[in-house]
Design a protein around this motif. Sequence first.
Motif, PDB file in Angstrom:
ATOM      1  N   THR A 140      29.346  72.871  21.969  1.00 13.59           N
ATOM      2  CA  THR A 140      28.338  73.291  22.932  1.00 13.59           C
ATOM      3  C   THR A 140      27.823  72.134  23.786  1.00 13.59           C
ATOM      4  OG1 THR A 140      26.610  73.050  21.256  1.00 13.59           O
ATOM      5  CG2 THR A 140      27.579  75.243  21.541  1.00 13.59           C
ATOM      6  N   GLU A 141      28.104  70.912  23.384  1.00 16.38           N
ATOM      7  CA  GLU A 141      27.720  69.741  24.169  1.00 16.38           C
ATOM      8  C   GLU A 141      28.973  68.974  24.530  1.00 16.38           C
ATOM      9  OE1 GLU A 141      24.888  67.305  22.144  1.00 16.38           O
ATOM     10  OE2 GLU A 141      23.430  68.914  21.958  1.00 16.38           O
ATOM     11  N   ASP A 142      28.938  68.338  25.699  1.00 17.54           N
ATOM     12  CA  ASP A 142      30.082  67.541  26.128  1.00 17.54           C
ATOM     13  C   ASP A 142      30.200  66.296  25.258  1.00 17.54           C
ATOM     14  OD1 ASP A 142      30.770  69.277  28.128  1.00 17.54           O
ATOM     15  OD2 ASP A 142      29.584  68.233  29.654  1.00 17.54           O
ATOM     16  N   TYR A 143      31.436  65.983  24.899  1.00 17.32           N
ATOM     17  CA  TYR A 143      31.720  64.804  24.097  1.00 17.32           C
ATOM     18  C   TYR A 143      32.003  63.642  25.041  1.00 17.32           C
ATOM     19  CZ  TYR A 143      34.170  61.667  20.924  1.00 17.32           C
ATOM     20  OH  TYR A 143      34.565  60.582  20.207  1.00 17.32           O
ATOM     21  N   GLU A 144      31.264  62.559  24.881  1.00 20.78           N
ATOM     22  CA  GLU A 144      31.464  61.393  25.721  1.00 20.78           C
ATOM     23  C   GLU A 144      32.014  60.254  24.876  1.00 20.78           C
ATOM     24  OE1 GLU A 144      28.244  60.260  28.222  1.00 20.78           O
ATOM     25  OE2 GLU A 144      27.637  62.341  28.535  1.00 20.78           O
ATOM     26  N   ILE A 145      33.093  59.665  25.348  1.00 24.88           N
ATOM     27  CA  ILE A 145      33.710  58.546  24.642  1.00 24.88           C
ATOM     28  C   ILE A 145      32.948  57.273  24.994  1.00 24.88           C
ATOM     29  CG2 ILE A 145      35.806  57.177  24.395  1.00 24.88           C
ATOM     30  CD1 ILE A 145      37.367  59.730  25.033  1.00 24.88           C
ATOM     31  N   ASP A 146      32.668  56.462  23.991  1.00 25.85           N
ATOM     32  CA  ASP A 146      31.940  55.214  24.179  1.00 25.85           C
ATOM     33  C   ASP A 146      32.925  54.130  24.613  1.00 25.85           C
ATOM     34  OD1 ASP A 146      30.182  53.131  24.153  1.00 25.85           O
ATOM     35  OD2 ASP A 146      30.036  53.003  21.969  1.00 25.85           O
ATOM     36  N   HIS A 147      32.786  53.676  25.849  1.00 24.72           N
ATOM     37  CA  HIS A 147      33.665  52.627  26.381  1.00 24.72           C
ATOM     38  C   HIS A 147      32.958  51.271  26.422  1.00 24.72           C
ATOM     39  CE1 HIS A 147      36.822  55.385  27.578  1.00 24.72           C
ATOM     40  NE2 HIS A 147      35.915  56.171  28.134  1.00 24.72           N
ATOM     41  N   SER A 148      31.867  51.118  25.695  1.00 23.20           N
ATOM     42  CA  SER A 148      31.078  49.890  25.783  1.00 23.20           C
ATOM     43  C   SER A 148      31.759  48.698  25.109  1.00 23.20           C
ATOM     44  CB  SER A 148      29.698  50.106  25.169  1.00 23.20           C
ATOM     45  OG  SER A 148      29.823  50.410  23.794  1.00 23.20           O
ATOM     46  N   MET A 149      32.698  48.915  24.219  1.00 25.61           N
ATOM     47  CA  MET A 149      33.358  47.808  23.537  1.00 25.61           C
ATOM     48  C   MET A 149      34.584  47.380  24.337  1.00 25.61           C
ATOM     49  SD  MET A 149      35.032  47.706  19.780  1.00 25.61           S
ATOM     50  CE  MET A 149      33.957  46.736  18.788  1.00 25.61           C
ATOM     51  N   PRO A 150      34.642  46.118  24.753  1.00 24.20           N
ATOM     52  CA  PRO A 150      35.809  45.671  25.515  1.00 24.20           C
ATOM     53  C   PRO A 150      37.043  45.615  24.608  1.00 24.20           C
ATOM     54  CG  PRO A 150      34.350  43.837  25.052  1.00 24.20           C
ATOM     55  CD  PRO A 150      33.661  45.067  24.546  1.00 24.20           C
ATOM     56  N   VAL A 151      38.094  46.238  25.063  1.00 25.37           N
ATOM     57  CA  VAL A 151      39.326  46.300  24.283  1.00 25.37           C
ATOM     58  C   VAL A 151      40.438  45.651  25.088  1.00 25.37           C
ATOM     59  CG1 VAL A 151      40.977  47.846  23.175  1.00 25.37           C
ATOM     60  CG2 VAL A 151      38.554  48.412  23.168  1.00 25.37           C
ATOM     61  N   TRP A 152      41.253  44.850  24.442  1.00 23.79           N
ATOM     62  CA  TRP A 152      42.369  44.196  25.100  1.00 23.79           C
ATOM     63  C   TRP A 152      43.381  45.246  25.524  1.00 23.79           C
ATOM     64  CZ3 TRP A 152      47.488  42.763  23.109  1.00 23.79           C
ATOM     65  CH2 TRP A 152      48.191  41.937  23.984  1.00 23.79           C
ATOM     66  N   THR A 153      43.767  45.249  26.781  1.00 27.21           N
ATOM     67  CA  THR A 153      44.663  46.260  27.329  1.00 27.21           C
ATOM     68  C   THR A 153      46.110  45.813  27.367  1.00 27.21           C
ATOM     69  OG1 THR A 153      44.233  45.477  29.571  1.00 27.21           O
ATOM     70  CG2 THR A 153      42.842  47.274  28.726  1.00 27.21           C
ATOM     71  N   GLY A 154      46.396  44.617  26.950  1.00 30.75           N
ATOM     72  CA  GLY A 154      47.775  44.144  26.911  1.00 30.75           C
ATOM     73  C   GLY A 154      48.073  43.125  27.991  1.00 30.75           C
ATOM     74  N   GLY A 155      47.181  42.959  28.935  1.00 29.98           N
ATOM     75  CA  GLY A 155      47.392  41.978  30.007  1.00 29.98           C
ATOM     76  C   GLY A 155      46.982  40.590  29.556  1.00 29.98           C
ATOM     77  N   GLU A 156      47.266  39.612  30.406  1.00 26.62           N
ATOM     78  CA  GLU A 156      46.907  38.235  30.077  1.00 26.62           C
ATOM     79  C   GLU A 156      45.423  38.016  30.324  1.00 26.62           C
ATOM     80  OE1 GLU A 156      49.305  35.235  31.825  1.00 26.62           O
ATOM     81  OE2 GLU A 156      51.165  36.194  31.226  1.00 26.62           O
ATOM     82  N   THR A 157      44.824  37.184  29.488  1.00 26.25           N
ATOM     83  CA  THR A 157      43.415  36.839  29.663  1.00 26.25           C
ATOM     84  C   THR A 157      43.318  35.490  30.344  1.00 26.25           C
ATOM     85  OG1 THR A 157      43.291  35.764  27.511  1.00 26.25           O
ATOM     86  CG2 THR A 157      42.775  38.125  27.581  1.00 26.25           C
ATOM     87  N   LYS A 158      42.101  35.093  30.738  1.00 22.16           N
ATOM     88  CA  LYS A 158      41.906  33.808  31.413  1.00 22.16           C
ATOM     89  C   LYS A 158      42.316  32.656  30.510  1.00 22.16           C
ATOM     90  CE  LYS A 158      38.218  35.345  34.398  1.00 22.16           C
ATOM     91  NZ  LYS A 158      36.815  35.196  34.767  1.00 22.16           N
ATOM     92  N   ASN A 159      42.021  32.768  29.217  1.00 26.86           N
ATOM     93  CA  ASN A 159      42.366  31.692  28.291  1.00 26.86           C
ATOM     94  C   ASN A 159      43.875  31.527  28.177  1.00 26.86           C
ATOM     95  OD1 ASN A 159      39.682  31.287  27.807  1.00 26.86           O
ATOM     96  ND2 ASN A 159      39.655  32.407  25.865  1.00 26.86           N
ATOM     97  N   GLN A 160      44.634  32.588  28.258  1.00 17.84           N
ATOM     98  CA  GLN A 160      46.085  32.482  28.193  1.00 17.84           C
ATOM     99  C   GLN A 160      46.642  31.866  29.458  1.00 17.84           C
ATOM    100  OE1 GLN A 160      47.097  36.550  27.429  1.00 17.84           O
ATOM    101  NE2 GLN A 160      47.391  36.194  25.245  1.00 17.84           N
ATOM    102  N   GLU A 161      46.045  32.174  30.599  1.00 12.43           N
ATOM    103  CA  GLU A 161      46.532  31.658  31.879  1.00 12.43           C
ATOM    104  C   GLU A 161      46.308  30.163  31.984  1.00 12.43           C
ATOM    105  OE1 GLU A 161      44.448  33.950  34.767  1.00 12.43           O
ATOM    106  OE2 GLU A 161      45.484  35.802  34.259  1.00 12.43           O
ATOM    107  N   THR A 162      45.156  29.686  31.484  1.00 12.64           N
ATOM    108  CA  THR A 162      44.848  28.260  31.610  1.00 12.64           C
ATOM    109  C   THR A 162      45.391  27.469  30.432  1.00 12.64           C
ATOM    110  OG1 THR A 162      42.717  28.589  30.527  1.00 12.64           O
ATOM    111  CG2 THR A 162      42.760  28.711  32.936  1.00 12.64           C
ATOM    112  N   GLY A 163      45.783  28.151  29.371  1.00 15.30           N
ATOM    113  CA  GLY A 163      46.328  27.443  28.216  1.00 15.30           C
ATOM    114  C   GLY A 163      45.264  26.918  27.280  1.00 15.30           C
ATOM    115  N   ARG A 164      44.040  27.370  27.391  1.00 16.34           N
ATOM    116  CA  ARG A 164      42.961  26.911  26.526  1.00 16.34           C
ATOM    117  C   ARG A 164      42.762  27.828  25.373  1.00 16.34           C
ATOM    118  NH1 ARG A 164      38.562  25.422  31.034  1.00 16.34           N
ATOM    119  NH2 ARG A 164      39.930  24.187  32.261  1.00 16.34           N
TER     120      ARG A 164
END
Length: 164
Positions: A140-164
Amino acid sequence: MAKQENGYKANLGSPSLILIFIVMCLITFGMLSLSTAKSEHNLAERNASAVTEYYRADGEGEAFYQMVLKRAAKVREMSQDPQERKRLLSQEFGDAYEPDKGTVTVNIPMERSQALNIELVFPPEGKENIQISKWKVIQTEDYEIDHSMPVWTGGETKNQETGR
């Protein structure tokens, strides 16, 4: 000459460590077993609550179905004209009756934002059995998914690009 000691000294270091390790393992497995048992117990209680709630709503649905059968029989006795029957059914069931579809619909509230949705179809002229079109649990109520937690999507992060 120096005295020689004959006999063996008891070496308690290694067996003591092994015994301590075994006791720690048993304590850990015992705590894990207790935690699993508590989780299973809570799950069983929630399942029992959900089943009890469903059967309560199902009982109310059966009472509603019997009430519709009695009122529909009374309307059939009062009039043979299809248009007059629709008018009488609208009076009997109010907003629950949809004359265009020839259905009576009710939502019986349940716990956890759910309801038992029942839709009954009145038969075409000449038949007397009322058919059950829907009898299911809906949200009876709409279900809303909580997207507040950042999840790695498979792309490169800044730390991987700079090598740190």
